[in-house]
Write a protein that holds these residues in place. Structure first.
Motif, PDB file in Angstrom:
ATOM      1  N   ASP A 136      61.995  50.735  24.670  1.00  0.00           N
ATOM      2  CA  ASP A 136      61.550  50.370  26.118  1.00  0.00           C
ATOM      3  C   ASP A 136      62.399  51.259  26.865  1.00  0.00           C
ATOM      4  O   ASP A 136      63.652  51.265  27.251  1.00  0.00           O
ATOM      5  N   PRO A 137      61.783  52.460  27.658  1.00  0.00           N
ATOM      6  CA  PRO A 137      62.566  53.235  28.527  1.00  0.00           C
ATOM      7  C   PRO A 137      63.150  52.562  29.925  1.00  0.00           C
ATOM      8  O   PRO A 137      63.997  53.147  30.266  1.00  0.00           O
ATOM      9  N   VAL A 138      62.523  51.358  30.365  1.00  0.00           N
ATOM     10  CA  VAL A 138      63.100  50.600  31.498  1.00  0.00           C
ATOM     11  C   VAL A 138      63.924  49.837  31.219  1.00  0.00           C
ATOM     12  O   VAL A 138      65.330  49.850  31.666  1.00  0.00           O
ATOM     13  N   ALA A 139      64.184  48.932  30.109  1.00  0.00           N
ATOM     14  CA  ALA A 139      65.495  48.148  29.688  1.00  0.00           C
ATOM     15  C   ALA A 139      66.342  48.905  28.899  1.00  0.00           C
ATOM     16  O   ALA A 139      67.264  48.469  28.775  1.00  0.00           O
ATOM     17  N   ARG A 140      65.889  50.306  28.420  1.00  0.00           N
ATOM     18  CA  ARG A 140      66.898  51.283  27.696  1.00  0.00           C
ATOM     19  C   ARG A 140      67.266  50.173  26.557  1.00  0.00           C
ATOM     20  O   ARG A 140      68.565  50.502  25.955  1.00  0.00           O
ATOM     21  N   VAL A 141      66.498  50.354  25.551  1.00  0.00           N
ATOM     22  CA  VAL A 141      66.479  49.545  24.277  1.00  0.00           C
ATOM     23  C   VAL A 141      65.600  50.402  23.288  1.00  0.00           C
ATOM     24  O   VAL A 141      64.428  50.641  23.459  1.00  0.00           O
ATOM     25  N   VAL A 142      66.164  50.799  22.124  1.00  0.00           N
ATOM     26  CA  VAL A 142      65.541  51.522  21.104  1.00  0.00           C
ATOM     27  C   VAL A 142      65.612  50.750  19.784  1.00  0.00           C
ATOM     28  O   VAL A 142      66.619  50.185  19.645  1.00  0.00           O
ATOM     29  N   GLY A 143      64.592  51.057  18.958  1.00  0.00           N
ATOM     30  CA  GLY A 143      64.839  50.682  17.656  1.00  0.00           C
ATOM     31  C   GLY A 143      64.061  51.260  16.561  1.00  0.00           C
ATOM     32  O   GLY A 143      63.336  52.135  16.878  1.00  0.00           O
ATOM     33  N   ALA A 144      64.409  51.290  15.194  1.00  0.00           N
ATOM     34  CA  ALA A 144      63.877  51.677  13.972  1.00  0.00           C
ATOM     35  C   ALA A 144      63.598  50.837  13.120  1.00  0.00           C
ATOM     36  O   ALA A 144      64.437  50.238  12.752  1.00  0.00           O
ATOM     37  N   ALA A 145      62.432  50.966  12.451  1.00  0.00           N
ATOM     38  CA  ALA A 145      62.047  50.241  11.379  1.00  0.00           C
ATOM     39  C   ALA A 145      61.355  51.155  10.029  1.00  0.00           C
ATOM     40  O   ALA A 145      60.985  51.973  10.534  1.00  0.00           O
ATOM     41  N   HIS A 146      61.713  50.417   8.789  1.00  0.00           N
ATOM     42  CA  HIS A 146      61.260  51.041   7.735  1.00  0.00           C
ATOM     43  C   HIS A 146      60.177  50.188   7.479  1.00  0.00           C
ATOM     44  O   HIS A 146      60.374  48.977   6.924  1.00  0.00           O
ATOM     45  N   SER A 147      58.901  50.574   7.342  1.00  0.00           N
ATOM     46  CA  SER A 147      57.808  49.716   7.118  1.00  0.00           C
ATOM     47  C   SER A 147      56.789  50.249   5.941  1.00  0.00           C
ATOM     48  O   SER A 147      55.733  51.007   6.430  1.00  0.00           O
ATOM     49  N   GLY A 148      57.092  50.205   4.958  1.00  0.00           N
ATOM     50  CA  GLY A 148      56.351  50.318   3.704  1.00  0.00           C
ATOM     51  C   GLY A 148      55.239  49.316   3.542  1.00  0.00           C
ATOM     52  O   GLY A 148      54.976  48.299   4.370  1.00  0.00           O
ATOM     53  N   ASP A 162      66.127  46.454   7.136  1.00  0.00           N
ATOM     54  CA  ASP A 162      65.038  47.323   7.294  1.00  0.00           C
ATOM     55  C   ASP A 162      64.536  47.654   8.708  1.00  0.00           C
ATOM     56  O   ASP A 162      63.574  48.274   8.988  1.00  0.00           O
ATOM     57  N   ALA A 163      65.429  47.083   9.627  1.00  0.00           N
ATOM     58  CA  ALA A 163      65.206  47.465  11.049  1.00  0.00           C
ATOM     59  C   ALA A 163      66.591  47.271  11.860  1.00  0.00           C
ATOM     60  O   ALA A 163      67.317  46.294  11.799  1.00  0.00           O
ATOM     61  N   ILE A 164      66.707  48.337  12.724  1.00  0.00           N
ATOM     62  CA  ILE A 164      67.868  48.145  13.674  1.00  0.00           C
ATOM     63  C   ILE A 164      67.444  48.478  14.930  1.00  0.00           C
ATOM     64  O   ILE A 164      66.467  49.155  15.289  1.00  0.00           O
ATOM     65  N   TYR A 165      68.284  47.900  16.251  1.00  0.00           N
ATOM     66  CA  TYR A 165      67.985  48.234  17.544  1.00  0.00           C
ATOM     67  C   TYR A 165      69.281  48.466  18.055  1.00  0.00           C
ATOM     68  O   TYR A 165      70.697  47.722  17.641  1.00  0.00           O
ATOM     69  N   GLY A 215      55.942  41.724   7.955  1.00  0.00           N
ATOM     70  CA  GLY A 215      56.014  41.712   9.390  1.00  0.00           C
ATOM     71  C   GLY A 215      57.284  42.440   9.989  1.00  0.00           C
ATOM     72  O   GLY A 215      57.761  41.872  10.949  1.00  0.00           O
ATOM     73  N   VAL A 216      57.912  43.613   9.333  1.00  0.00           N
ATOM     74  CA  VAL A 216      59.121  43.938   9.890  1.00  0.00           C
ATOM     75  C   VAL A 216      59.069  44.646  11.212  1.00  0.00           C
ATOM     76  O   VAL A 216      60.056  44.338  12.104  1.00  0.00           O
ATOM     77  N   VAL A 217      57.718  45.217  11.634  1.00  0.00           N
ATOM     78  CA  VAL A 217      57.731  45.882  12.768  1.00  0.00           C
ATOM     79  C   VAL A 217      57.858  44.766  14.076  1.00  0.00           C
ATOM     80  O   VAL A 217      58.353  44.670  14.976  1.00  0.00           O
ATOM     81  N   PRO A 218      56.900  43.755  13.831  1.00  0.00           N
ATOM     82  CA  PRO A 218      56.770  42.524  14.693  1.00  0.00           C
ATOM     83  C   PRO A 218      58.141  41.931  14.874  1.00  0.00           C
ATOM     84  O   PRO A 218      58.469  41.564  15.884  1.00  0.00           O
ATOM     85  N   ALA A 219      58.992  41.819  13.967  1.00  0.00           N
ATOM     86  CA  ALA A 219      60.306  41.375  14.116  1.00  0.00           C
ATOM     87  C   ALA A 219      61.180  42.169  14.587  1.00  0.00           C
ATOM     88  O   ALA A 219      61.927  41.615  15.541  1.00  0.00           O
ATOM     89  N   LEU A 220      61.052  43.465  14.512  1.00  0.00           N
ATOM     90  CA  LEU A 220      61.897  44.252  15.441  1.00  0.00           C
ATOM     91  C   LEU A 220      61.386  44.240  16.789  1.00  0.00           C
ATOM     92  O   LEU A 220      62.106  44.124  17.629  1.00  0.00           O
ATOM     93  N   VAL A 221      59.997  44.027  17.247  1.00  0.00           N
ATOM     94  CA  VAL A 221      59.685  43.811  18.464  1.00  0.00           C
ATOM     95  C   VAL A 221      60.146  42.539  19.381  1.00  0.00           C
ATOM     96  O   VAL A 221      60.887  42.802  20.247  1.00  0.00           O
ATOM     97  N   PHE A 258      64.562  59.418  13.695  1.00  0.00           N
ATOM     98  CA  PHE A 258      65.844  59.273  14.437  1.00  0.00           C
ATOM     99  C   PHE A 258      65.403  58.887  15.634  1.00  0.00           C
ATOM    100  O   PHE A 258      64.260  59.612  16.195  1.00  0.00           O
ATOM    101  N   ILE A 259      66.061  57.965  16.432  1.00  0.00           N
ATOM    102  CA  ILE A 259      65.753  57.548  17.724  1.00  0.00           C
ATOM    103  C   ILE A 259      66.958  57.220  18.352  1.00  0.00           C
ATOM    104  O   ILE A 259      68.118  56.682  17.811  1.00  0.00           O
ATOM    105  N   TRP A 260      67.325  57.731  19.786  1.00  0.00           N
ATOM    106  CA  TRP A 260      68.370  57.718  20.436  1.00  0.00           C
ATOM    107  C   TRP A 260      68.262  57.833  22.130  1.00  0.00           C
ATOM    108  O   TRP A 260      67.301  58.335  22.475  1.00  0.00           O
ATOM    109  N   LEU A 261      69.020  56.871  22.498  1.00  0.00           N
ATOM    110  CA  LEU A 261      69.237  57.010  24.190  1.00  0.00           C
ATOM    111  C   LEU A 261      70.030  58.203  24.560  1.00  0.00           C
ATOM    112  O   LEU A 261      70.954  58.186  24.055  1.00  0.00           O
ATOM    113  N   ASP A 262      69.592  58.848  25.600  1.00  0.00           N
ATOM    114  CA  ASP A 262      70.733  59.736  26.287  1.00  0.00           C
ATOM    115  C   ASP A 262      71.926  59.156  26.699  1.00  0.00           C
ATOM    116  O   ASP A 262      71.955  57.893  27.009  1.00  0.00           O
ATOM    117  N   VAL A 263      72.848  59.891  26.635  1.00  0.00           N
ATOM    118  CA  VAL A 263      74.229  59.696  27.170  1.00  0.00           C
ATOM    119  C   VAL A 263      74.324  59.692  28.507  1.00  0.00           C
ATOM    120  O   VAL A 263      73.762  60.658  29.234  1.00  0.00           O
TER     121      VAL A 263
END
Length: 238
Positions: free
Chosen positions: A108-120, A83-86, A127-133, A233-238
């Motif tokens: 995190d635009p400085v560390a260049r890390v992105v993540g997505a969570a499904h939180s119903g 339910d979460a990936i990064y 606590g899926v969102v805190p787990a992703l953080v 959707f979330i992604w980092l620029d190439v």
């Protein structure tokens, strides 16, 4: 939209695809009874419209849990139950599918890390969102410099639940306690997720405040039962 410098975040709606009724028309969910060829066409065309390589979209088999995984490539035809990936991979688009649950996109635009969570409701309670953080922090992300977007979800004025369920969720996240317009017990998952993000020291929190139940342009399982799924959707620029 740019969630931050070099970081793209998009919430789709139900329009612009090829699915027939009752999934009309941009259904991205493959496990809701829709014609799978139509779903694959919708997924491909959506990625192209976003400027993302369709072969570089990571999808999960969402199970309302709190498991998180670091990804460097898509899972293929049999994604694991998550339910979460990064990621730290530029151009790799992370996807979360919803129809009343909240899509939560983190960066995190400085560390260049992105993540997505499904939180119903279940995932928020677990606590899926805190787990992703916490997981993103293992790749250098710092909560104080992270940006979060909580996407559309069933709002606290509409998300009616049994009183015992409200008590169970609020026991873990008190901010989830809500009451519908009719005065019946409810859960406010948006308020709960925001509280969890604040507790994790994330202060830059953005919202797409649309209620899925009240917004015909979005899919809602609670409103329609047999319906599709829209995506975050979330992604980092190439």
């Amino acid at each position: 939209m740019l969630l931050a410098d070099g970081i793209h975040a998009v919430i789709t709606d139900r329009h612009g695809g090829v699915s027939a009724e009752p999934y009309t028309s941009r259904n991205l969910g493959g496990a809701v009874g829709d014609d799978f060829d139509a779903v694959l066409r919708n997924r491909h065309d959506t990625a192209v419209e976003l400027g993302v390589d369709p072969a570089r979209v990571v999808m999960m088999r969402q199970v309302h849990g709190r498991d998180v995984r670091f990804v460097t490539e898509p899972f293929g035809d049999d994604p694991p139950p998550l339910d979460a990936i990064y990621t730290t991979e530029p151009g790799l688009a992370l996807n979360v599918l919803v129809a009343d649950c909240a899509p939560v996109l983190l960066a995190d635009p400085v560390a260049r890390v992105v993540g997505a969570a499904h939180s119903g409701r279940p995932g928020t309670q677990l606590g899926v969102v805190p787990a992703l953080v916490e997981a993103m922090a293992t790749r250098g992300a710092e909560p104080y410099q992270m940006v979060a977007l909580i996407g559309p979800a069933a709002c606290g004025l509409c998300y009616e639940v049994p009183a015992e369920m409200r008590e169970d969720v609020a026991r873990v996240v008190p901010e989830a306690w809500a009451t519908t317009r009719q005065g019946t017990p409810a859960v406010d998952i948006r308020a709960a997720i925001e509280a969890q993000l604040h507790k994790a020291n994330i202060t830059d929190i953005r919202h797409d405040t649309r209620c899925t139940i009240e917004t015909p342009d979005l899919y809602s399982y609670r409103r329609d039962s047999r319906t599709g799924r829209f995506g975050g959707f979330i992604w980092l620029d190439v």
